[in-house]
Design a protein around this motif. Sequence first.
Motif, short mmCIF file in Angstrom:
data_model
loop_
_atom_site.label_atom_id
_atom_site.label_comp_id
_atom_site.label_asym_id
_atom_site.label_seq_id
_atom_site.Cartn_x
_atom_site.Cartn_y
_atom_site.Cartn_z
N GLY A 191 -4.41 -0.06 -18.78
CA GLY A 191 -2.98 -0.11 -19.02
C GLY A 191 -2.23 -0.94 -18.01
O GLY A 191 -2.76 -1.90 -17.43
N SER A 192 -1.00 -0.56 -17.73
CA SER A 192 -0.11 -1.32 -16.87
C SER A 192 -0.20 -0.80 -15.43
O SER A 192 -1.14 -0.09 -15.07
CB SER A 192 1.33 -1.20 -17.39
N SER A 193 0.79 -1.16 -14.60
CA SER A 193 0.81 -0.73 -13.20
C SER A 193 2.25 -0.55 -12.76
O SER A 193 3.19 -1.00 -13.42
CB SER A 193 0.10 -1.75 -12.30
N ALA A 194 2.41 0.14 -11.64
CA ALA A 194 3.73 0.34 -11.04
C ALA A 194 3.56 0.28 -9.53
O ALA A 194 2.52 0.66 -8.99
CB ALA A 194 4.33 1.67 -11.47
N ARG A 195 4.62 -0.18 -8.87
CA ARG A 195 4.56 -0.35 -7.42
C ARG A 195 5.75 0.35 -6.77
O ARG A 195 6.85 0.36 -7.30
CB ARG A 195 4.59 -1.85 -7.08
N ALA A 196 5.49 0.96 -5.62
CA ALA A 196 6.54 1.59 -4.83
C ALA A 196 6.37 1.15 -3.38
O ALA A 196 5.25 1.17 -2.85
CB ALA A 196 6.47 3.11 -4.94
N THR A 197 7.46 0.75 -2.74
CA THR A 197 7.40 0.31 -1.35
C THR A 197 8.50 0.98 -0.55
O THR A 197 9.57 1.31 -1.08
CB THR A 197 7.56 -1.22 -1.23
N ALA A 198 8.23 1.19 0.73
CA ALA A 198 9.24 1.71 1.66
C ALA A 198 9.78 0.53 2.46
O ALA A 198 9.07 -0.03 3.30
CB ALA A 198 8.62 2.75 2.59
N THR A 199 11.00 0.15 2.20
CA THR A 199 11.59 -1.02 2.85
C THR A 199 12.50 -0.65 4.01
O THR A 199 12.99 -1.53 4.72
CB THR A 199 12.38 -1.85 1.84
N PRO B 163 7.74 -4.33 13.11
CA PRO B 163 8.15 -3.51 14.26
C PRO B 163 9.23 -4.24 15.06
O PRO B 163 9.23 -5.47 15.12
CB PRO B 163 6.86 -3.37 15.06
N PRO B 164 10.20 -3.55 15.66
CA PRO B 164 10.25 -2.09 15.77
C PRO B 164 11.00 -1.40 14.64
O PRO B 164 11.09 -0.18 14.62
CB PRO B 164 10.99 -1.89 17.09
N ARG B 165 11.59 -2.15 13.66
CA ARG B 165 12.33 -1.50 12.58
C ARG B 165 11.41 -0.75 11.65
O ARG B 165 11.81 0.21 10.98
CB ARG B 165 13.14 -2.54 11.82
N GLY B 166 10.16 -1.15 11.55
CA GLY B 166 9.16 -0.49 10.73
C GLY B 166 7.80 -0.65 11.38
O GLY B 166 7.70 -0.81 12.60
N VAL B 167 6.74 -0.63 10.57
CA VAL B 167 5.38 -0.75 11.13
C VAL B 167 4.62 -1.91 10.51
O VAL B 167 3.45 -2.13 10.83
CB VAL B 167 4.58 0.56 10.92
N GLY B 168 5.27 -2.67 9.62
CA GLY B 168 4.55 -3.71 8.90
C GLY B 168 3.98 -3.16 7.61
O GLY B 168 4.19 -2.00 7.24
N ILE B 169 3.24 -3.99 6.91
CA ILE B 169 2.74 -3.63 5.57
C ILE B 169 1.41 -2.89 5.67
O ILE B 169 0.45 -3.39 6.26
CB ILE B 169 2.59 -4.88 4.69
N TYR B 170 1.37 -1.71 5.08
CA TYR B 170 0.13 -0.94 4.88
C TYR B 170 0.04 -0.68 3.38
O TYR B 170 0.64 0.24 2.85
CB TYR B 170 0.17 0.39 5.64
N ARG C 173 2.78 8.99 -4.03
CA ARG C 173 1.81 8.54 -3.02
C ARG C 173 2.51 7.82 -1.86
O ARG C 173 2.08 7.93 -0.72
CB ARG C 173 0.77 7.64 -3.67
N LEU C 174 3.58 7.12 -2.18
CA LEU C 174 4.37 6.51 -1.11
C LEU C 174 5.00 7.59 -0.23
O LEU C 174 5.01 7.48 1.00
CB LEU C 174 5.46 5.62 -1.72
N HIS C 175 5.50 8.63 -0.86
CA HIS C 175 6.08 9.75 -0.11
C HIS C 175 5.06 10.36 0.84
O HIS C 175 5.35 10.60 2.03
CB HIS C 175 6.59 10.79 -1.12
N LEU C 176 3.85 10.59 0.36
CA LEU C 176 2.81 11.19 1.21
C LEU C 176 2.40 10.25 2.34
O LEU C 176 2.03 10.70 3.43
CB LEU C 176 1.58 11.54 0.37
N GLY C 177 2.47 8.96 2.10
CA GLY C 177 2.01 7.99 3.09
C GLY C 177 3.04 7.56 4.10
O GLY C 177 2.73 6.76 4.99
N THR C 178 4.27 8.07 3.99
CA THR C 178 5.32 7.65 4.93
C THR C 178 5.93 8.86 5.63
O THR C 178 7.13 8.88 5.93
CB THR C 178 6.41 6.85 4.20
N VAL C 179 5.12 9.87 5.89
CA VAL C 179 5.57 11.05 6.63
C VAL C 179 5.47 10.74 8.12
O VAL C 179 4.38 10.49 8.65
CB VAL C 179 4.72 12.28 6.28
N ASP C 180 6.58 10.78 8.79
CA ASP C 180 6.62 10.40 10.21
C ASP C 180 6.37 11.63 11.08
O ASP C 180 7.27 12.11 11.80
CB ASP C 180 7.98 9.77 10.53
#
Length: 708
Positions: A480-488, A497-504, A525-532
């Motif tokens: 099927g298709s795909s979807a993308r989510a990013t934390a900007t 850095p220092p405003r973020g950490v770069g692309i993971y 999955r983005l939510h789980l991967g951006t827990v500080d």
Amino acid sequence: MGLLPLTVALYLGDDHGWVDVTDDVRVAAADSGGGVTIVRGRAAEATDADPTICTVTLKNVDGSYSPRNPTGKYYGLIGRNTPMRVSMGPSTRAVVEVSSWPPRWDRSGADVWVPVQGAGVLRRLSQGAASLRSPLRRTFISYNPAAYLPLEDGVAAARPASAADGIAHGTSRDVEFGVDVGAAFGGTAAAARMTTTKAMIATPVRAGTDANGHWSVGFYMRLATQPHSPSGQLVMRVRVTGGSVARYELSVTDGSYWWRAYDADDNVVANRNVLYGAGADPTGWVALALQVQTDPVGTRWAGVWHGVGDSNFWATVAGGETLAGPIGRVTSVELHGSEYALDALFAHLIVTPTELPFVRNAFRIVSTGFASERAGDRILRLTAEAGVAVEMVGDPSLTELCGPQRAAPLVELLQSTARVDGGILQESRSVLGLVYRTRHSLYNQTPLPISYAGHISEPFEPVDDDDAVVNDVTVSRVGGSSARATATSGPLSTAAPPRGVGIYDTSVQLDVHDDGQLPDQAGWRLHLGTVDEARYPQMRLDLTAPGYDGDLAAAVAAVDAGDVLALTDLPPWLPPGPTAAMVQGYTEVLDADQWAITVNATPAAPWDVAVADGPQRVGADGSAIVAVSDSALTMTMTSTAVNGAWTVDPADFPMDLRVGGERVTATGITGTGLTQTVTLSARAVNGVSRSWPDGTEVQVWAPAVTPL
């Protein structure tokens, strides 16, 4: 708390049951080669659970644990995959299978032992596991077919393989095998294509189809182009002996399925030309079957069909129609090429000495490959079919919808299904089986309080690193298709850095039901991967330490993957607690001196999600302090237009806020514009007190998170 009795037992068959072998266990300190060590769960939140590993050292001076020693006490009773159970008092800690018994000894022969390593059932289920057959093939085999060509052969096949006992193979001409049909027909692994108008697929039929007074012939078909004439072209021929009908034929026209029956003199004795019916156009996948049974008058027959995945079922005549004479037995079945059938696809040609339930909803679901099945229901069904025990923690009806079931090994199917839902699939502690903990059951748990001062021992090693950071997620659907989510924005954003950490970045392929699920899957999955927050790869809980009473020790012993601990009384150099940590796995040591569980945990904060009338509030987006009055316990803040004004409704208060890491309680907000005044009743609620320079961010203490 004192040590509970350690018990190790082996299951030696139904005659002996569980036999206690604790007296033969070396219970000296684990770090000196004794005791019991259990490793279970998963290494990180986004990974699959590994098989449980349980190591025990058994004394073997008399050769009792040498399976090939005929003088040994357990000769003939132990061997490959002997079940072993480890308990601590009433608590079962592991049930595993021992696959090998390697003898070890010193040169004097005074010390002889067997270092046993048992593994959970996932190890055996994963070893040498062939792919499960397609859902339709597994279903059809259960009908003891008199002939069955699945037509799922590989691309290099020269003829169709038979899956019916007593039939070696089918025959074919001008046929391409191994055609991928995709999600449109999820019940099959492949199909066969007619490459010329003279193409043909045929199978002989085992004798005895008339023994039960009922036989059926079925197959699946999809034409490449729409027929263009009312004059039909032959698709299927069924040859019969010993009955009033010598052959049945099915043709397809520009709007109908045309069923005929002929006697031995080639006279037409039955003739039914019936419209396709809604959902059953032959340019889509259609299941067609001929049902024939003994009737008081002689023979009752009917053609039945439905579009794959469609809930409409059609027949030549409701209940069938009768003909004089016996039903006879089927001798062969043929599928024919024609102008209409050029490039047509066929699958699962079957003859059974019973009725095929083509006009039942359960069969329709199998035809789709169980598409739209809930993940929890799929795990329950797959394990039941395989005879594997499973415990479901949580409501399977609240799990995610899955796409068609692929042809893959059992464990791979179970794990891919668990990934769709986002829960935890691991082994049971109490039986040789599995446990599935649904994603929904992980939300908003009441944590078990664990004090650093009295309950946590070394090693206790919080790690603030990028091991679990994912800030750019692409999720695709199989076929099927795909979807993308990013934390900007934010501390773990894709900004440099220092405003973020770069692309993971990461990409995940899931067996979800439809493309509409993908944005939410990517966002979660983005939510789980951006827990500080920090993770806790090692946190030792010594249940024999003075701070543990019987109740707390029992509560900690019951903790498993997915449970949440509230870490309190943390030292001042760590963030103030309570800090919520979700257990992902652990290593457990049981010996003469200790009962210790070292857990691997990750932040539990992302699993606290918004519920109706719950404590979570909609998160702020751009609010900051512009003035503070310490004497009046007030502060003035301004918000961006995107954020808008904060609530001034008294019913929404008290409300806890996060101001520069400090937790405060607000009793009200005044002002309707973007600049508002906040009245506070308490500061340093979390033990942190800080000065607030202008520009300090203001956020609700528990921002609402939308669950998957």
